[in-house]
Design a protein around this motif. Structure first.
Motif, PDB file in Angstrom:
ATOM      1  N   ASP A 142       4.948  69.152 -13.453  1.00  0.00           N
ATOM      2  CA  ASP A 142       4.344  69.993 -12.405  1.00  0.00           C
ATOM      3  C   ASP A 142       4.409  69.335 -11.028  1.00  0.00           C
ATOM      4  OD1 ASP A 142       3.752  72.170 -13.958  1.00  0.00           O
ATOM      5  OD2 ASP A 142       1.781  71.437 -14.528  1.00  0.00           O
ATOM      6  N   GLU A 143       5.448  68.550 -10.799  1.00  0.00           N
ATOM      7  CA  GLU A 143       5.622  67.873  -9.512  1.00  0.00           C
ATOM      8  C   GLU A 143       6.596  68.677  -8.651  1.00  0.00           C
ATOM      9  OE1 GLU A 143       7.502  63.710  -7.772  1.00  0.00           O
ATOM     10  OE2 GLU A 143       6.681  63.759  -9.811  1.00  0.00           O
ATOM     11  N   ILE A 144       6.075  69.381  -7.673  1.00  0.00           N
ATOM     12  CA  ILE A 144       6.911  70.185  -6.791  1.00  0.00           C
ATOM     13  C   ILE A 144       7.742  69.253  -5.907  1.00  0.00           C
ATOM     14  CG2 ILE A 144       6.925  71.935  -4.968  1.00  0.00           C
ATOM     15  CD1 ILE A 144       4.292  72.948  -6.055  1.00  0.00           C
ATOM     16  N   PRO A 145       9.057  69.476  -5.781  1.00  0.00           N
ATOM     17  CA  PRO A 145       9.863  68.628  -4.890  1.00  0.00           C
ATOM     18  C   PRO A 145       9.263  68.568  -3.493  1.00  0.00           C
ATOM     19  CG  PRO A 145      11.279  70.057  -6.200  1.00  0.00           C
ATOM     20  CD  PRO A 145       9.872  70.480  -6.477  1.00  0.00           C
ATOM     21  N   ALA A 146       9.214  67.367  -2.941  1.00  0.00           N
ATOM     22  CA  ALA A 146       8.541  67.166  -1.655  1.00  0.00           C
ATOM     23  C   ALA A 146       9.149  68.054  -0.579  1.00  0.00           C
ATOM     24  CB  ALA A 146       8.653  65.696  -1.244  1.00  0.00           C
ATOM     25  N   LYS A 160      16.596  66.933   3.872  1.00  0.00           N
ATOM     26  CA  LYS A 160      16.553  66.006   5.003  1.00  0.00           C
ATOM     27  C   LYS A 160      17.293  64.714   4.677  1.00  0.00           C
ATOM     28  CE  LYS A 160      12.166  67.780   6.824  1.00  0.00           C
ATOM     29  NZ  LYS A 160      10.743  67.461   7.097  1.00  0.00           N
ATOM     30  N   TRP A 161      17.149  64.244   3.451  1.00  0.00           N
ATOM     31  CA  TRP A 161      17.883  63.031   3.030  1.00  0.00           C
ATOM     32  C   TRP A 161      19.389  63.259   3.092  1.00  0.00           C
ATOM     33  CZ3 TRP A 161      21.070  62.865  -1.329  1.00  0.00           C
ATOM     34  CH2 TRP A 161      21.584  61.616  -1.648  1.00  0.00           C
ATOM     35  N   TYR A 162      19.826  64.419   2.630  1.00  0.00           N
ATOM     36  CA  TYR A 162      21.254  64.720   2.661  1.00  0.00           C
ATOM     37  C   TYR A 162      21.768  64.792   4.107  1.00  0.00           C
ATOM     38  CZ  TYR A 162      25.502  67.537   2.456  1.00  0.00           C
ATOM     39  OH  TYR A 162      26.779  68.008   2.629  1.00  0.00           O
ATOM     40  N   ASN A 163      21.044  65.496   4.963  1.00  0.00           N
ATOM     41  CA  ASN A 163      21.490  65.645   6.352  1.00  0.00           C
ATOM     42  C   ASN A 163      21.522  64.318   7.097  1.00  0.00           C
ATOM     43  OD1 ASN A 163      21.857  68.468   6.229  1.00  0.00           O
ATOM     44  ND2 ASN A 163      19.666  68.809   6.539  1.00  0.00           N
ATOM     45  N   ALA A 164      20.574  63.443   6.802  1.00  0.00           N
ATOM     46  CA  ALA A 164      20.539  62.156   7.494  1.00  0.00           C
ATOM     47  C   ALA A 164      21.644  61.222   7.026  1.00  0.00           C
ATOM     48  CB  ALA A 164      19.176  61.502   7.286  1.00  0.00           C
ATOM     49  N   LYS A 165      22.042  61.335   5.762  1.00  0.00           N
ATOM     50  CA  LYS A 165      22.980  60.363   5.211  1.00  0.00           C
ATOM     51  C   LYS A 165      24.411  60.854   5.163  1.00  0.00           C
ATOM     52  CE  LYS A 165      23.229  56.984   1.478  1.00  0.00           C
ATOM     53  NZ  LYS A 165      22.564  56.450   0.270  1.00  0.00           N
ATOM     54  N   GLN A 225      16.194  75.636   1.144  1.00  0.00           N
ATOM     55  CA  GLN A 225      15.121  74.657   1.266  1.00  0.00           C
ATOM     56  C   GLN A 225      15.471  73.619   2.334  1.00  0.00           C
ATOM     57  OE1 GLN A 225      12.301  74.879  -0.217  1.00  0.00           O
ATOM     58  NE2 GLN A 225      12.489  75.751  -2.265  1.00  0.00           N
ATOM     59  N   PRO A 226      15.719  74.041   3.577  1.00  0.00           N
ATOM     60  CA  PRO A 226      16.155  73.078   4.605  1.00  0.00           C
ATOM     61  C   PRO A 226      15.072  72.088   5.008  1.00  0.00           C
ATOM     62  CG  PRO A 226      15.747  75.228   5.586  1.00  0.00           C
ATOM     63  CD  PRO A 226      15.623  75.415   4.109  1.00  0.00           C
ATOM     64  N   GLN A 227      13.802  72.409   4.754  1.00  0.00           N
ATOM     65  CA  GLN A 227      12.705  71.534   5.149  1.00  0.00           C
ATOM     66  C   GLN A 227      12.273  70.579   4.039  1.00  0.00           C
ATOM     67  OE1 GLN A 227      11.793  71.481   8.300  1.00  0.00           O
ATOM     68  NE2 GLN A 227      13.244  73.159   8.673  1.00  0.00           N
ATOM     69  N   SER A 228      12.943  70.639   2.908  1.00  0.00           N
ATOM     70  CA  SER A 228      12.578  69.745   1.812  1.00  0.00           C
ATOM     71  C   SER A 228      13.088  68.335   2.077  1.00  0.00           C
ATOM     72  CB  SER A 228      13.163  70.269   0.496  1.00  0.00           C
ATOM     73  OG  SER A 228      14.587  70.250   0.536  1.00  0.00           O
ATOM     74  N   ASP A 229      12.479  67.360   1.418  1.00  0.00           N
ATOM     75  CA  ASP A 229      12.892  65.970   1.599  1.00  0.00           C
ATOM     76  C   ASP A 229      14.311  65.739   1.103  1.00  0.00           C
ATOM     77  OD1 ASP A 229      10.413  65.632   2.595  1.00  0.00           O
ATOM     78  OD2 ASP A 229       9.733  64.152   1.125  1.00  0.00           O
ATOM     79  N   LEU A 230      14.712  66.467   0.065  1.00  0.00           N
ATOM     80  CA  LEU A 230      16.078  66.321  -0.442  1.00  0.00           C
ATOM     81  C   LEU A 230      17.094  66.774   0.608  1.00  0.00           C
ATOM     82  CD1 LEU A 230      15.776  67.558  -4.145  1.00  0.00           C
ATOM     83  CD2 LEU A 230      16.103  65.221  -3.339  1.00  0.00           C
TER      84      LEU A 230
END
Length: 415
Positions: A387-391, A351-356, A344-349
């Motif tokens: 039913d909240e899909i991870p962003a 992206k948050w990990y890669n940025a920080k 899931q490289p395009q997920s917000d999680l």
């Protein structure tokens, strides 16, 4: 873990409290009706509930309680599991199981510890807890028979995999002692055993070959049992996927916020790319299907992924994560976090990990993946119950059962 019901706090009167210190042969039982009074201590044979009922009547007479007054009991979680709790409940006794690590003890370098002292501590902690002291101890949540049985499949598979690793390491250790390195144990290992040559160009000795063959047969047996368990797990998830799809076609037939069994929850979690049958079934059977989790902090604390600060005066430092709970769940979640970054490289999680944390240093990446594991666990809970899909996350393709596909990867001959 669960909190004490509010209607049982502070208002308790005319109640007999019992603390049980368990061992293989003997139970030490402490009876009391209030704090500050010396408990009544009795020893009895392990599992002798008739003797326990008789001692309860004597304790009520000793403390001047009514014969029909309620009885609350407590014992430490351990090897005995939940069968004692179920027997006590069947006899009309209110039962709790306390987390042994949460009971307060003397912090001196040396402290006295006996079964009698431990029983008194348990009954004192129980009284404080039921009278409203939330810091007295922590009670664990008790699964039902069905929930406990659903955990067996995944736990047995984990044990078998450890056993397979032990057999594999033992074979490689024997070969390493003969100077044979980098051996891959495949299905043809036994047939090629006679071709192995030691470092001084000699064939393996007959007894060593026989020992390696027996060890390899044990690996084959374990592999067969693992395949059977994986097939059973896949069938359960596959059936649950069909049931969930059928319910989705009927408006109002499904309520995501209501708890469901492990197979149904695993079938929903596996819809996310990067979430496989092992992770989905483990989280469903060990955490989501039967525990009453109130908030994200409690969820992270369950697997030991919460910080443990140390602050006193001007001194303040962070001691790392608590590492409480089952270590296997924490390890699995960290592995799942690495997999999430890959699938899931395009997920917000991601992206948050890669940025920080992805700044090129191994130390930061390892620290960051622990934080990602905590966020991923919370995101999976929201996906399951809200039913909240991870962003930014993507779902796997629609599962087709025309050819009866397997939800598990094919078993490789390698051990």
């Amino acid at each position: 873990m669960t909190a004490t019901p509010q209607n049982q706090c502070i208002t308790r009167q005319n109640t007999l409290y019992i603390g049980l210190e368990l061992s293989e042969r003997t139970w030490v039982v402490a009876f009391s009706d209030t704090l500050g009074r010396k408990p009544r201590i009795k020893s009895m044979r392990s599992g002798n509930f008739k003797k326990l009922e008789a001692e309860i009547l004597h304790a009520k007479q000793r403390f001047g309680l009514d014969e029909d007054c309620p009885v609350a009991s407590c014992y430490e979680s351990g090897r005995d599991g939940f069968w004692i709790h179920r027997c006590l409940v069947a006899k009309g006794i209110e039962s709790y199981i306390v987390d042994a690590a949460s009971i307060q003890v003397n912090r001196r370098g040396k402290r006295a510890k006996t079964d009698r002292i431990d029983a008194c501590k348990i009954v004192a902690a129980l009284i404080r807890k039921l009278k409203g002291d939330e810091f007295a101890c922590q009670m664990i949540h008790i699964p039902s028979h069905i929930d406990e049985d659903e955990r067996t499949l995944n736990r047995e598979m984990r044990i078998l995999k450890k056993e397979r690793t032990a057999h594999t390491c033992r074979i490689k250790s024997h070969l390493n002692g003969q100077g044979i390195k980098s051996v891959t144990i495949t299905a043809s290992f036994e047939a090629n055993l006679a071709k192995f040559r030691t470092a001084d160009d000699r064939p393996l000795m007959p007894r060593l070959q026989a020992s390696l063959r027996r060890e390899f047969k044990r690996i084959q047996i374990v592999n067969e049992q693992i395949r059977d368990l994986q097939a059973e797990q896949a069938d359960l998830i596959r059936t649950a996927v069909k049931d969930n799809a059928a319910k989705d076609k009927q408006p109002g037939a499904r309520q995501p916020e209501s708890p469901s069994n492990a197979a149904s929850q695993a079938a929903k979690l596996i819809q996310l790319c990067g979430v496989g049958p092992v992770l989905s079934w483990t989280l469903a059977s060990e955490i989501f299907s039967w525990r009453n989790i109130k908030n994200n902090k409690q969820l992270a604390a369950l697997v030991g992924l919460v910080p443990t600060p140390h602050q006193s005066g001007d001194v303040g430092k962070e001691q790392g994560i608590s590492k409480a709970g089952r270590g296997e769940l924490r390890v699995l979640l960290i592995e799942a976090a690495w997999g999430w970054l890959q699938f899931q490289p395009q997920s917000d999680l991601a992206k948050w990990y890669n940025a920080k944390f992805n700044d090129g240093t191994s130390r930061n990446r390892k620290r960051g993946v622990v934080a990602l594991a905590r966020k991923l666990l919370i995101a999976l809970r929201k996906f399951l119950f809200e039913d909240e899909i991870p962003a930014g996350a993507k779902l796997s393709q629609q599962l087709s059962f025309a050819r009866s596909p397997s939800l598990i990867p094919p078993q490789t001959p390698s051990a």
